[in-house]
Design a protein around this motif. Structure first.
Motif: not given
Lengths: 297, 322, 355
Positions: A254-259, A261-262, A265-266
């Motif tokens: 959730s805190e990553s900058a990598d889209p 990984e985001q 996360a979703w």
């Protein structure tokens, strides 16, 4: 001779002056109530909608078969799903028997004072924040030994225990005394009465409580943060080491900058919520059956 | 005429009687053991937290609670910053959630037809089912930026003369965290209120309506008066929940160890600080101070929860006596 | 009795299924242990997110080369130090060496440098044409909160001709205990007396202004989504997240970048023989390091108890990391260890013995 009496301040019918004004106030608050309900549903729809919108595209086969990625790679949540399943399973095995026994003790054996004290103890235990449970298990078990899935399961079990115990105790209270008396009068021993007569009557409510507790605990991150967060990026069933879990995975993504990984996360959050929703629906089914059974019998 | 008589069961042999007692004894034994285990567990948790916090307690004493400092370089620690964060975010959440929860409960019990009430009640319950890490994820990536770009500028334009609504908008801070907490406690409080309102005796309300009050006046005068202690308990339970929430707050509060002058600015809370720093506390004193924070958190959660129970017990008993 | 009996049977079946699942897991875990002896050939470590990109490359490679399965998560250098001190992991990774207190708490641990890279200063300044130039004192003033806007005079002076917008500066720092924080605060303490007295150096300091985020990932994430933000993070994270990073003015007057050349220049003035970790401080390198020397470079270390039950595997792993492992560095902006440092590492590795 007419005398004017001051209106009684407790008389509701003269609290406000003018029927029209009162009707407007009535409509206003009615509107507010509707808006509040709409707001709550709206937020739910918004959160779920965002999850689906942003996460659904990631739900491909790779996502469910690959393990969490190392730096610069793509991956999935396979190892976290396996880890979560094992840890929740162990937590259930640790917590449910003890919780049911505590509830049986409170409702069948203990006197009223002991029962009330235990109820307070369970409520206090329920109120211990999950993060405190996490550092408790860390300080007690992880220090010196290392993290392991067992310790994570133990932390979750501590959270589940009061929930399941209270739910079981409440349903045991509802089981009619006549059942107990009838069984004992027939010469059945107390423990057989409890095991073969009372528990089966209560099983619907117990299952409801269990399912709700599992749904709650499946999404808990804090107890796992310190007990089972350093895990290999590969599917493992070795419970003596830390296993990856879905909530902790979502927390780090959730805190990553990598889209990428985001997006993961979703998608992982979507999977988690899917599981939690299914559990809640199950609980409702069990509760419905229990209510019909106890009302019908 | 034959009379059927029920003969008592044949007396068991000594052996069988002993066997039965053993079964009962064993079962009772493990039930007692379970109850003891639960009690010991609670005691163990309390003991371990206070034991690990003891070095910090010996060093700082009670003044730790109102010391505004957190500096690992100079070994200067205090809890005030985090107590502020926890209490302020929780109180904001409470102030926002309570009227909303009561309104939702009223809607479900008084206004909505049965067919609509069911699904909507389910939806509100599902809001409770959202795990905090998921709400935090939504908070970081969606809600935080919206708050920064739309809500906080609007609040500033309307209420900017107040210090807490001044300053630059941020996507992480006291306000986003408080709003996420609001979402978390609405389902709890509204579920309890709904139960309460369903239990209000209908004849009290019917009586009021018969006297010519509008429905809102009946609700305000009768229902609230009757359910007031229950509502207070619900509020306290929601507060306890808000106090203890660490993960979603950690994701949205900005993790800045100061008492911010504006609610738009980042701050920190008890649970969030523990989550950030405990695993990485490299000095004994820092680790112990974090446990001191945990002890404070446990105590205030306990007070909220126990007060709720106390209100319920006291007023329920009084009401039953009526 | 039918309905209840069925539910009871269902409950018992569920319990039985659970027991079977867990028993299988326990059994499978144990057979996994027995056959491949992973207890003997697996290492668990945690710590620095700064070195996580490099360790990520090592994990599959060392499994291939030596059959050792390494588990590593980036949790922050402070966590690495704390966990290895608590002996809940086999090794800890940290960009900050142990302080005297930490060293005594760790009870005879060795600190071995195994990576070397630059701390980039990425920013999110919309509309900026070209790369931002910063100097040590200006950077310190930004982090102190003395400079609050991107179009301030001090920044403009270093960047003539650039479109610096009127935008508030949002400082982003590591909320968790971080070796990156240690390195950057070490640099700021060197270049700013006000920073040194007001804040100081440490893995966890009292940042006067800004927002905290966890992990290198976290700070990079906040900068990416917040206009006007600035932070400090390992160069690999800036590159992979397409964040622009600043050039920093060094003592020789040049504006250096945190790439391989910049960091190589920064370590060029190290003594020929290293006998002490304290000699490995390379922030704010001297003038003779040249115009390319990047001022915020740091070594990153692995911390290992000298008496460990996994001493053999640890020695093999760390030796591999400081020799063959170094070739994975340059694509991730890690510079291979200089020879003088390698000599030091070999001596330290020998100190790791079995229990």
């Amino acid at each position: 001779m007419s005398s004017v009496v001051a209106p009684d301040p407790h008389d509701l019918t003269v609290r406000s002056n003018g029927l029209r004004r009162r009707r407007i106030v009535e409509k206003l608050f009615g509107l507010l109530a509707v808006l509040s309900a709409v707001l709550a549903c709206g937020i739910l729809a918004l959160v779920l909608g965002t999850l689906v919108f942003k996460g659904a595209s990631q739900l491909n086969l790779d996502f469910f078969t690959k393990s969490r990625p190392l730096f610069g790679q793509t991956g999935g949540i396979a190892d976290a799903l396996v880890g979560s399943a094992i840890i929740i399973g162990m937590a259930m095995l640790m917590a449910i028997p003890v919780a049911i026994l505590v509830a049986i003790y409170m409702s069948e054996y203990a006197g009223p004072k002991v029962s009330r004290s235990l109820r307070i103890i369970l409520d206090v235990l329920n109120g211990v924040p999950a993060i405190v449970v996490g550092i408790f298990v860390f300080g007690l078990l992880v220090v010196g030994h290392g993290q392991s899935a067992v310790f994570g399961a133990f932390a979750l079990a501590i959270l589940m225990l009061p929930m399941v115990a209270r739910a079981t105790q409440e349903i045991l209270e509802v089981v009619p005394q006549s059942l107990r008396h009838a069984s004992l009068a027939l010469g059945v021993t107390k423990w057989r009465t409890t095991w073969n007569v009372i528990l089966p009557a209560a099983i619907g409510g117990i299952l409801t409580g269990v399912v709700i507790a599992v749904a709650r605990v499946a999404g808990e991150t804090a107890p796992l943060l310190f007990t089972t967060s350093i895990a290999a990026n590969a599917i493992s069933v070795n419970i003596h080491q830390a296993l990856p879990t879905l909530p902790v995975t979502i927390f780090s993504f959730s805190e990553s900058a990598d889209p990428g990984e985001q997006a993961d996360a979703w998608a992982a959050a979507l999977v988690l919520i899917g599981f939690v929703l299914v559990m809640n629906i199950l609980a409702k089914l069990f509760a419905g059956r229990k209510r019909r059974k106890l009302e019908g019998s | 005429m034959t009379t059927t008589t029920f003969e008592p069961a044949a007396p068991e042999t000594d052996l069988r009687r002993r066997g039965i007692r053993l079964g009962d004894l064993f079962f009772r034994g493990i039930a007692v053991a379970a109850a003891l285990a639960a009690t010991v567990l609670l005691g163990l948790i309390a003991w371990k937290v206070f034991d690990l916090a003891r070095p910090a307690f010996q060093d700082f004493g009670l003044s730790f609670v109102w010391t505004e400092a957190w500096n690992p370089v100079t070994n200067d620690f205090g809890a005030l910053i985090f107590i502020y964060g926890t209490v302020v975010t929780s109180l904001i959440a409470l102030v926002l959630a309570t009227p909303l929860s009561i309104a939702i409960a009223l809607f479900l019990t008084e206004m909505a037809p049965r067919r609509v009430a069911g699904p909507i009640a389910t939806m509100v319950e599902l809001l409770a089912a959202i795990p905090s890490v998921v709400l935090g994820l939504w908070g970081i990536l969606v809600f935080g930026p919206w708050v920064r770009d739309h809500l906080e500028p609007w609040l500033q334009s309307v209420l900017g003369f107040l210090p807490m609504f001044s300053g630059d908008p941020n996507q992480a801070g006291i306000l986003p965290a408080a709003l996420v907490l609001t979402i978390m406690i609405i389902p709890i409080t509204s579920a309890i209120c709904r139960e309460l309102f369903l239990r209000v005796p209908r004849d009290l309300i019917d009586g009021s309506l018969a006297l010519g009050s509008t429905r809102w006046e009946a609700i305000r005068g009768v229902m609230f008066a009757y359910a007031a202690p229950g509502i207070a308990a619900a509020v306290l339970l929601g507060l306890g929940r808000a106090f203890g929430e660490a993960i979603a707050v950690n994701q949205t509060i900005g993790n800045h160890s100061v008492i911010p002058s504006s609610w738009f600015a980042p701050g920190d809370s008890l649970g969030s600080k523990i989550a950030s720093s405990y695993a990485g506390a490299t000095s004994h004193l820092e680790a112990s101070s974090l446990l001191y924070l945990a002890a404070i958190l446990m105590v205030i959660s306990l007070i909220a929860n126990v007060s709720a129970q106390f209100i319920v017990v006291r007023f329920e008993r009084a009401r039953r006596g009526l | 009795m039918g309905e209840r009996g069925r539910n009871m049977k269902r409950a018992l079946a569920l319990a039985f299924a659970l027991i079977v699942v867990v028993a299988v897991a326990v059994f499978a875990g144990r057979t996994q242990s027995a056959s491949a002896k992973p207890e003997a050939d697996s290492l668990v470590g945690t710590g620095s997110t700064f070195v996580f990109p490099l360790v990520s490359k090592w994990i599959p490679a060392v499994d291939n080369a030596l059959g050792i399965k390494v588990t590593y998560t980036g949790t922050g250098s402070g966590t690495g130090i704390a966990q290895v001190t608590a002996r809940s992991v086999d090794f800890g990774a940290s960009d900050a060496p142990l302080s005297p207190d930490q060293a005594s708490a760790c009870k005879s641990c060795v600190v071995i440098p195994w990576g070397l890279a630059g701390m980039s200063i990425p920013y999110n300044v919309p509309g900026l044409n070209g790369r931002l130039r910063l100097s040590g004192p200006v950077l310190a003033n930004i982090f102190l909160g003395n400079i609050t806007n991107w179009n301030s005079a001090a920044i403009k002076a270093l960047n003539p001709g650039r479109n610096l917008p009127d935008k508030k500066i949002t400082v982003v720092y590591r909320a968790d205990s971080s070796g990156s924080t240690y390195a950057v605060t070490g640099y700021l303490s060197e270049v700013s007396p006000q920073w040194k007295s007001k804040v100081g150096q440490g893995t966890s300091v009292n940042f006067p202004v800004g927002t905290g985020a966890r992990g290198s990932s976290g700070v990079a994430g906040v900068v990416k989504s917040t206009e006007g933000a600035i932070t400090y993070v390992d160069a690999a994270y800036s590159i992979t997240n397409h964040l622009q990073f600043a050039t920093i003015k060094n003592r020789a007057g040049g504006y250096a970048t945190p790439g391989v050349r910049g960091v190589t220049a920064a370590v060029s003035t190290l003594p020929k023989k290293i006998t002490n970790i304290a000699q490995l401080k390379i922030v704010d390198p001297p003038t003779r390091a040249g115009k390319m020397a990047y001022p915020i470079s740091t070594f990153t270390y692995v911390i290992v108890p000298t008496s460990s039950s996994k001493a053999g595997d640890l020695r093999k792993f760390i030796y591999w990391a400081v020799t063959q492992g170094q070739k994975f560095g340059p694509p991730l902006f890690f510079v291979p260890l200089p020879t003088s440092v390698k000599g030091f590492t070999y001596r330290e590795i020998k100190k790791i013995q079995g229990t």
